[in-house]
Design an enzyme around this catalytic site. Structure first.
Site, short mmCIF file in Angstrom:
data_model
loop_
_atom_site.label_atom_id
_atom_site.label_comp_id
_atom_site.label_asym_id
_atom_site.label_seq_id
_atom_site.Cartn_x
_atom_site.Cartn_y
_atom_site.Cartn_z
N LYS A 1 0.51 35.26 5.67
CA LYS A 1 -0.46 34.22 6.01
C LYS A 1 -1.00 34.41 7.44
O LYS A 1 -0.59 35.31 8.13
CB LYS A 1 0.18 32.84 5.84
C1 PLP Z 1 2.16 31.15 0.34
C2 PLP Z 1 1.79 30.01 -0.53
C3 PLP Z 1 2.69 28.99 -0.87
C4 PLP Z 1 4.16 29.04 -0.54
O1 PLP Z 1 4.46 29.20 0.78
P1 PLP Z 1 5.89 29.81 1.22
O2 PLP Z 1 5.88 29.62 2.71
O3 PLP Z 1 5.92 31.24 0.81
O4 PLP Z 1 6.95 29.00 0.57
C5 PLP Z 1 2.21 27.92 -1.60
N1 PLP Z 1 0.93 27.86 -2.02
C6 PLP Z 1 0.06 28.84 -1.75
C7 PLP Z 1 -1.35 28.72 -2.24
C8 PLP Z 1 0.46 29.95 -1.01
O5 PLP Z 1 -0.41 30.95 -0.78
#
Ligand code: PLP
Length: 385
Positions: free
Chosen positions: A184
């Site tokens: 991210k």
């Molecule tokens: C990455 C992501 C998540 C989950 O986040 P984590 O930190 O990996 O638990 C949830 N929703 C979306 C759309 C994501 O891209």
């Protein structure tokens, strides 16, 4: 010698980030100390929300948001099938039922008209996703939510720094969720955040991430008291001070990160403009995407080959293309439990069969983009076996 592997996304960690994490390691607090509060304050200010509450992952933050929105057994929440499964799973964690609504053909975000059709007396919340970094149709969803007395939760894991009609994502919905997974925009290794303008929701989130206990260890220390009371069933979903110090340092570069992603997207658009069988993602008027992903759609007929052929050719060329997402309702667990089958959400399913995520991250070079574009252009003519 082949080209080095180019992933679809990659974290960016500087010497300053490392020094910040080391600073926390040398401090008196490894968890739930002053760095957590500093990170939360800075994050809330950056996105224009009154409160930000950190969590140990984006998934934990979604669980917190669904709980704070009041989702309990028997409730339903309407969400998009074109997302990572964690978006829908948070409803299941609360004992509720996720109900899917199909997406808009252009943005691939949840379609407010479809949401309205799925609302029942049991619906408690709408969970929108800012797919690939492009904000969902938030004003229209807000109107639907208000008409039916629902909470609006926004899964903005793709969209820190995105803008919608002059406002920053994070200060718009009742509860907005972010992730700090390495792929991210900013990372804390694992981590997440929920932002809200409502003090009651912020308090509930803080309690929920700390076992459902009404005070934090640091507050008790400051008050010279041992007293604590567990008032609801919560979890240990806390983010450490080490992670928060890293997050705070990363947050300072968010603007730079967004600008570089935008430049790379511009270069992709120019490089792919001559390929009528490649459809680039849109950015609607009044919106600034955070460009977490660059998912193109391969027109199978015009290309003369399918998406999976292109995928294999690019992977063979060491380009880490990916597919975002296999629709949630088509996963085995959802099929078995809810009886879903193909054809339930035709817009999302048609998009899924064409989608191909091209590499996009701030450390990419212009030459990386050119390499991907050249390989993509040649892919229909290549042998993929
Ligand atoms: C990455 C992501 C998540 C989950 O986040 P984590 O930190 O990996 O638990 C949830 N929703 C979306 C759309 C994501 O891209």
């Amino acid at each position: 010698m082949g080209d080095p592997f180019l992933p679809y996304g990659r974290h960016h960690v500087t010497d300053d980030d490392i020094a910040a994490a080391v600073g926390a390691l040398r401090s008196d607090w490894l968890t739930t100390g002053p760095a957590v509060e500093r990170f939360e304050r800075a994050f809330a200010d950056r996105v224009g929300a009154r409160f930000a509450v950190s969590f140990s992952s984006g998934t934990a933050a979604l669980h917190g948001a669904a709980t704070a929105a009041g989702i309990v057994p028997g409730d339903e929440a309407v969400t998009t099938p074109l997302t990572f499964c964690a978006t829908a799973n948070c409803v299941l964690y609360c004992g509720g039922t996720p109900v899917f609504a199909d997406v808009c053909e252009d943005t691939l975000n949840i379609n407010p008209a479809e949401v309205e059709k799925r609302i029942t007396p049991n619906t408690r919340a709408i969970i929108a996703v800012d797919y690939a970094g492009h904000p969902a149709d938030l004003d229209t969803l807000r109107a639907v939510a208000d008409r039916h007395g629902l909470a609006l939760i926004e899964d903005a894991c793709h969209a820190p720094g995105a803008e919608y009609r002059g406002r920053t994502v994070g200060g718009i919905s009742d509860l907005t969720v972010f992730s700090f997974h390495p792929v991210k925009h900013l990372t804390t290794g694992e981590g997440g955040m929920v932002t809200t303008d409502r003090e009651d929701l912020a308090r509930r989130l803080k309690r929920f991430r700390n076992h459902g206990i009404d005070t934090e260890a640091r507050e008790r220390l400051a008050a010279g008291s041992w007293a604590y009371d567990m008032v609801e069933l919560g979890f240990n979903y806390r983010l450490s001070d080490i992670a928060s110090a890293l997050g705070l340092s990363q947050l300072a570069r968010l603007g730079q990160n967004l600008r570089r992603r935008r430049q790379l997207v511009h270069r992709y658009r120019e490089a792919l403009a001559g390929l009528p069988w490649v459809r680039c993602p849109v950015e609607r008027a009044g919106v600034r995407s955070a460009w977490h992903l660059f998912p193109v759609r391969i027109d199978e007929e015009a290309a003369g080959c399918c998406r999976d052929h292109v995928f294999r050719v690019l992977r063979a060329a060491n380009i880490g293309v990916n597919v975002h997402y296999r629709p949630v309702h088509l996963h085995t667990y959802y099929r078995d439990r809810f009886g879903y089958c193909e054809g339930a959400f035709p817009v999302a399913e048609k998009a899924f069969s064409a989608l191909l995520t091209l590499p996009l991250f701030p450390g990419m070079t212009d030459e990386d983009v050119d390499r991907v574009a050249a390989r993509l252009a040649a892919a229909p003519r290549e042998d993929s076996r």
